[in-house]
Design a protein around this motif. Sequence first.
Motif, mmCIF file in Angstrom:
data_model
loop_
_atom_site.group_PDB
_atom_site.id
_atom_site.type_symbol
_atom_site.label_atom_id
_atom_site.label_comp_id
_atom_site.label_asym_id
_atom_site.label_seq_id
_atom_site.Cartn_x
_atom_site.Cartn_y
_atom_site.Cartn_z
ATOM 1 N N ILE A 53 55.856 68.516 -17.584
ATOM 2 C CA ILE A 53 57.185 68.351 -17.448
ATOM 3 C C ILE A 53 57.708 67.965 -18.877
ATOM 4 N N HIS A 54 58.658 68.784 -19.385
ATOM 5 C CA HIS A 54 59.178 68.128 -20.893
ATOM 6 C C HIS A 54 60.347 67.594 -20.915
ATOM 7 N N LEU A 55 60.313 66.187 -21.261
ATOM 8 C CA LEU A 55 61.624 65.530 -21.347
ATOM 9 C C LEU A 55 62.148 66.049 -22.742
ATOM 10 N N LEU A 59 62.179 59.117 -23.609
ATOM 11 C CA LEU A 59 62.657 57.828 -22.669
ATOM 12 C C LEU A 59 61.720 56.598 -22.780
ATOM 13 N N LYS A 70 59.013 60.846 -9.537
ATOM 14 C CA LYS A 70 60.203 61.431 -8.802
ATOM 15 C C LYS A 70 59.674 62.798 -8.628
ATOM 16 N N ILE B 97 68.939 58.166 -18.947
ATOM 17 C CA ILE B 97 67.681 58.410 -18.737
ATOM 18 C C ILE B 97 67.478 59.255 -17.392
ATOM 19 N N ASN B 98 68.406 58.778 -16.152
ATOM 20 C CA ASN B 98 68.292 59.558 -14.785
ATOM 21 C C ASN B 98 68.683 61.164 -15.160
ATOM 22 N N THR B 100 68.167 62.888 -17.960
ATOM 23 C CA THR B 100 67.165 63.434 -18.564
ATOM 24 C C THR B 100 66.037 63.895 -17.702
ATOM 25 N N GLN B 101 65.680 62.793 -16.577
ATOM 26 C CA GLN B 101 64.439 63.088 -15.949
ATOM 27 C C GLN B 101 64.935 64.358 -14.997
ATOM 28 N N GLU B 102 66.282 64.133 -14.136
ATOM 29 C CA GLU B 102 66.487 65.243 -13.401
ATOM 30 C C GLU B 102 66.670 66.571 -13.983
ATOM 31 N N LEU B 103 67.135 66.773 -15.199
ATOM 32 C CA LEU B 103 67.211 68.003 -15.916
ATOM 33 C C LEU B 103 65.593 68.674 -16.030
ATOM 34 N N ALA B 104 64.766 67.823 -16.467
ATOM 35 C CA ALA B 104 63.271 68.043 -16.709
ATOM 36 C C ALA B 104 62.840 68.609 -15.405
ATOM 37 N N LEU B 105 63.154 67.785 -14.259
ATOM 38 C CA LEU B 105 62.366 68.393 -13.023
ATOM 39 C C LEU B 105 63.024 69.697 -12.587
ATOM 40 N N LYS B 107 64.343 71.975 -14.521
ATOM 41 C CA LYS B 107 63.919 72.932 -15.576
ATOM 42 C C LYS B 107 62.420 73.416 -14.873
ATOM 43 N N LYS B 108 61.850 72.323 -14.512
ATOM 44 C CA LYS B 108 60.463 72.768 -14.156
ATOM 45 C C LYS B 108 60.288 73.804 -12.822
ATOM 46 N N GLU B 109 61.492 73.457 -12.029
ATOM 47 C CA GLU B 109 61.629 74.162 -10.683
ATOM 48 C C GLU B 109 61.917 75.444 -11.187
ATOM 49 N N GLU B 111 61.600 77.291 -13.899
ATOM 50 C CA GLU B 111 60.607 77.995 -14.657
ATOM 51 C C GLU B 111 59.579 78.514 -13.516
ATOM 52 N N LYS B 112 59.163 77.496 -12.580
ATOM 53 C CA LYS B 112 58.331 77.941 -11.525
ATOM 54 C C LYS B 112 58.767 79.298 -10.763
#
Lengths: 232, 116
Positions: A53-55, A59, A70, B97-98, B100-105, B107-109, B111-112
Motif C-alpha cells: 500500500i503506497h501512502l 505519515l 486498518k 493522516i486519516n 491519506t490512509q483511507e485514500l491509500a486503502l 487505491k489498493k482496492e 487497483e485490485k
Amino acid sequence: MKTLVIIPCYNEEESILETVRSLEKEKVDYVVIDDGSTDHSLQVLQENHLNYIHLDNNLGIGGAIQTGYKYARNKNYDIAIQMDGDGQHDARYIKELIKPIQQKKANLVIGSRFLEKDPNFKSTFFRRIGIKILSTLYKWITGKTIKDMTSGFRAADRSVIEIFSKDYPYEYPEPVTNLSISHKSIVEVPVQMKKREHGKSSITPWKSMYYMLNVILYFIIIIISRGEDYRA
Amino acid sequence: MPNSVKIISTIILCIFLLYVLKNVKSKQLSVRNSIAWLIMGISVIICFYQIPTLRKLADFIGVETVSNLLFFLGFIFLIFVCFDITRTISTQNKKIINLTQELALLKKEVEKNDKK
C-alpha cells in the motif's frame, strides 16, 4: 487463524525485498506499507509484484502501521504482526509470536530482546537505561511487567486490531500503546534480533534521552487527561 | 489620550475590521476564526473611548497604569488565539493522516479490482 504481517517501509530499497522473501517460508500473508519513500522502494515493490500500500504523504511510523491495522481489520484478519522493513526482525520467530494468541492466552504478544540474552543486540548505555526506566515506570503505573517497552516486533489479536485501527499514536507508538491497552492481556516471548544489514541506525545517545523524556511526558499527560485507573 | 491619536487608531482599527470581513466574504477566513479578531478589534475601539473605566479596572486589579493593563489583556488574547490555532492544527493533522490512509486503502482496492 488468518495472519497478516504488516511491514512499514520508509526508504528501505536495499532490504525490503529480503524482508518479504524471508516471510515466504512462514506461509503468512503480508502487506508492505510504503510510507512515501523518497528512494526506489516503491519501484522495488512494483517490479517484484509485492503486496503493498503506497501512502502519498509520509505519515511517520505510527501512521504507516495504523494503515496496516486498518487493512487487517478490513480484510478480517485474526492476527496482525508488526515487523520492521530493515531486516532486523527475524521471520522465524513468527510462530512463537502468534502461539499465545492462538492459545487464547494473550491479546498482544511482544517479541522481547530482554527475556533471553541476545548476543546480536547491541545498544548504547543511555538506550538500555531508557528502556529500563520506561519498564519500571510502566510497572509502577499498571502493576504489570513489560521488559521490552520499545520492541516493534509484535502480534495483535482481533480485539487489539480493532482498537489500533481506530486509535493509534503517531509518535512513540510502542510504549504509548502498551499503556493504552494495558487492560488487555499482554505477553512477551523471547526473540533475537538481527544486526541491521543496510543503512545506518539513526539512534544516538541524545536521541535516546530525548525519546525517553518524551515518552515519560506522554505517559504523564495520558494518565492525567484520561483519569483512568491503570491498575484496575 | 489626545483626540488625534484616538481618531487615527479608530481609523486603523476600522480598516482592520473591514479587512477581516473582506476575508470572510472571499472565504479565505472562516466565520468561526473571524469572531476572535472582530471582537478584539471592536473591544480595542471601545477601550479608546472608555479610558476612565479602564483606569478603574486597572486600580481594581492592582495594575499601575492603563497601558500595562492593555498589554496584559493583549497578551492573554494572543495566548488564547495561539492555543486555538494549535488545537486546529492538531485536529487537521489527524484528519489529513486519516484521509491519506483511507485514500491509500481505497487505491489498493481499485487497483485490485482493475486487475480482475
